[in-house]
Design a protein around this motif. Sequence first.
Motif, short mmCIF file in Angstrom:
data_model
loop_
_atom_site.label_atom_id
_atom_site.label_comp_id
_atom_site.label_asym_id
_atom_site.label_seq_id
_atom_site.Cartn_x
_atom_site.Cartn_y
_atom_site.Cartn_z
N ARG A 170 0.81 -1.25 0.02
CA ARG A 170 -0.08 0.16 -0.05
C ARG A 170 0.75 1.27 0.09
O ARG A 170 1.78 1.27 0.99
CB ARG A 170 -0.94 0.13 1.27
CG ARG A 170 -2.14 1.16 1.19
CD ARG A 170 -2.95 0.87 2.37
NE ARG A 170 -3.96 1.70 2.10
CZ ARG A 170 -5.47 1.44 2.64
NH1 ARG A 170 -5.43 0.51 3.47
NH2 ARG A 170 -6.26 2.17 2.14
N CYS A 171 0.54 2.12 -0.98
CA CYS A 171 1.55 3.43 -1.16
C CYS A 171 1.03 4.40 0.28
O CYS A 171 -0.36 4.59 0.52
CB CYS A 171 0.96 4.14 -2.42
SG CYS A 171 1.69 5.61 -2.37
N SER A 172 2.03 4.87 0.81
CA SER A 172 1.69 5.87 2.04
C SER A 172 1.20 7.11 1.75
O SER A 172 0.63 7.56 2.46
CB SER A 172 3.15 5.96 2.84
OG SER A 172 4.06 6.57 2.10
N GLN A 173 1.43 7.37 0.48
CA GLN A 173 0.90 8.69 -0.13
C GLN A 173 -0.56 8.69 -0.66
O GLN A 173 -1.35 9.44 -0.33
CB GLN A 173 1.57 9.39 -0.99
CG GLN A 173 3.24 9.86 -0.66
CD GLN A 173 3.18 10.61 0.52
OE1 GLN A 173 2.40 11.76 0.60
NE2 GLN A 173 3.97 10.66 1.68
N ASP A 203 6.56 -3.53 -8.97
CA ASP A 203 7.22 -2.94 -9.82
C ASP A 203 6.98 -1.54 -9.94
O ASP A 203 7.58 -0.83 -10.62
CB ASP A 203 6.91 -3.53 -11.39
CG ASP A 203 5.42 -3.48 -11.71
OD1 ASP A 203 4.67 -3.57 -10.59
OD2 ASP A 203 5.28 -3.66 -12.67
N GLN A 204 5.95 -0.96 -9.24
CA GLN A 204 5.64 0.32 -9.11
C GLN A 204 6.16 1.14 -8.25
O GLN A 204 5.71 2.26 -7.83
CB GLN A 204 4.07 0.61 -9.02
CG GLN A 204 3.23 -0.09 -10.46
CD GLN A 204 1.74 0.12 -10.27
OE1 GLN A 204 1.27 -0.63 -9.16
NE2 GLN A 204 1.06 0.51 -11.21
N TYR A 205 7.23 0.59 -7.63
CA TYR A 205 8.23 1.25 -6.40
C TYR A 205 9.71 1.27 -6.98
O TYR A 205 10.02 0.39 -7.65
CB TYR A 205 8.04 0.49 -5.06
CG TYR A 205 6.55 0.58 -4.32
CD1 TYR A 205 6.19 1.37 -3.70
CD2 TYR A 205 5.77 -0.26 -4.76
CE1 TYR A 205 4.98 1.69 -2.84
CE2 TYR A 205 4.20 -0.35 -4.24
CZ TYR A 205 3.95 0.62 -3.56
OH TYR A 205 2.68 0.83 -2.93
N SER A 206 10.25 2.23 -6.25
CA SER A 206 11.75 2.42 -6.91
C SER A 206 12.45 1.34 -6.01
O SER A 206 11.97 0.69 -5.06
CB SER A 206 12.28 3.80 -6.47
OG SER A 206 12.44 3.97 -5.10
N SER A 252 3.05 0.58 4.78
CA SER A 252 4.46 0.39 4.45
C SER A 252 5.38 1.74 4.83
O SER A 252 6.56 1.40 4.62
CB SER A 252 4.34 0.24 2.70
OG SER A 252 3.93 1.55 2.19
N SER A 253 4.77 2.80 4.75
CA SER A 253 5.72 4.06 5.02
C SER A 253 6.49 4.39 3.69
O SER A 253 7.41 4.98 3.96
CB SER A 253 6.54 4.06 6.26
OG SER A 253 7.30 3.18 6.13
N ILE A 254 6.24 3.70 2.53
CA ILE A 254 6.90 4.23 1.54
C ILE A 254 6.07 4.51 0.41
O ILE A 254 4.90 4.01 0.33
CB ILE A 254 7.74 3.13 0.74
CG1 ILE A 254 6.99 1.85 0.60
CG2 ILE A 254 9.08 2.47 1.58
CD1 ILE A 254 7.73 0.59 -0.24
N ALA A 255 6.16 5.46 -0.45
CA ALA A 255 5.38 5.86 -1.64
C ALA A 255 5.86 5.39 -2.94
O ALA A 255 7.15 5.14 -3.20
CB ALA A 255 5.51 7.54 -1.88
N CYS A 256 4.93 5.07 -3.96
CA CYS A 256 5.15 4.52 -5.00
C CYS A 256 5.72 5.52 -5.87
O CYS A 256 5.95 6.73 -5.58
CB CYS A 256 3.77 4.12 -5.83
SG CYS A 256 2.56 5.25 -6.21
N VAL A 257 6.31 5.25 -7.11
CA VAL A 257 6.94 6.12 -7.98
C VAL A 257 6.28 7.24 -8.52
O VAL A 257 6.34 8.74 -8.55
CB VAL A 257 7.47 5.29 -9.33
CG1 VAL A 257 8.00 6.21 -10.33
CG2 VAL A 257 8.71 4.60 -9.04
N GLU A 258 4.80 6.98 -8.79
CA GLU A 258 3.86 8.07 -8.97
C GLU A 258 3.70 9.14 -8.05
O GLU A 258 3.73 10.30 -8.30
CB GLU A 258 2.67 7.62 -9.16
CG GLU A 258 1.44 8.29 -9.62
CD GLU A 258 0.20 7.69 -9.73
OE1 GLU A 258 -0.98 8.44 -9.85
OE2 GLU A 258 -0.11 6.59 -9.75
#
Length: 84
Positions: free
Chosen positions: A7-10, A18-21, A42-48
């Motif tokens: 889950r994207c944090s943002q 594959d949508q994360y760095s 997750s506390s990480i944001a996807c590339v978008e």
Amino acid sequence: MAVTKIRCSQGGEWKTKDQYSQSALRKFQKKVGMGIATPAESSIACVEHSRGTKAPEMQCQGPCDKWRELHFFSKSTRRNGINV
């Protein structure tokens, strides 16, 4: 159990790896290993959502008070916001 979506944090959307760095995934794996992150939190944001829209210029806080392009300021100045 292998994680297939995170889950994207943002944005809050569930996205595939594959949508994360690669650096974000390493950060996530480290936090999972320490037990402080889960795929739902997750506390990480996807590339978008991690592509910041940084201002192309800053205003000098010194005597000139001019708006200049970022390359006129040191990295430390840009990061700390002290641009004299």
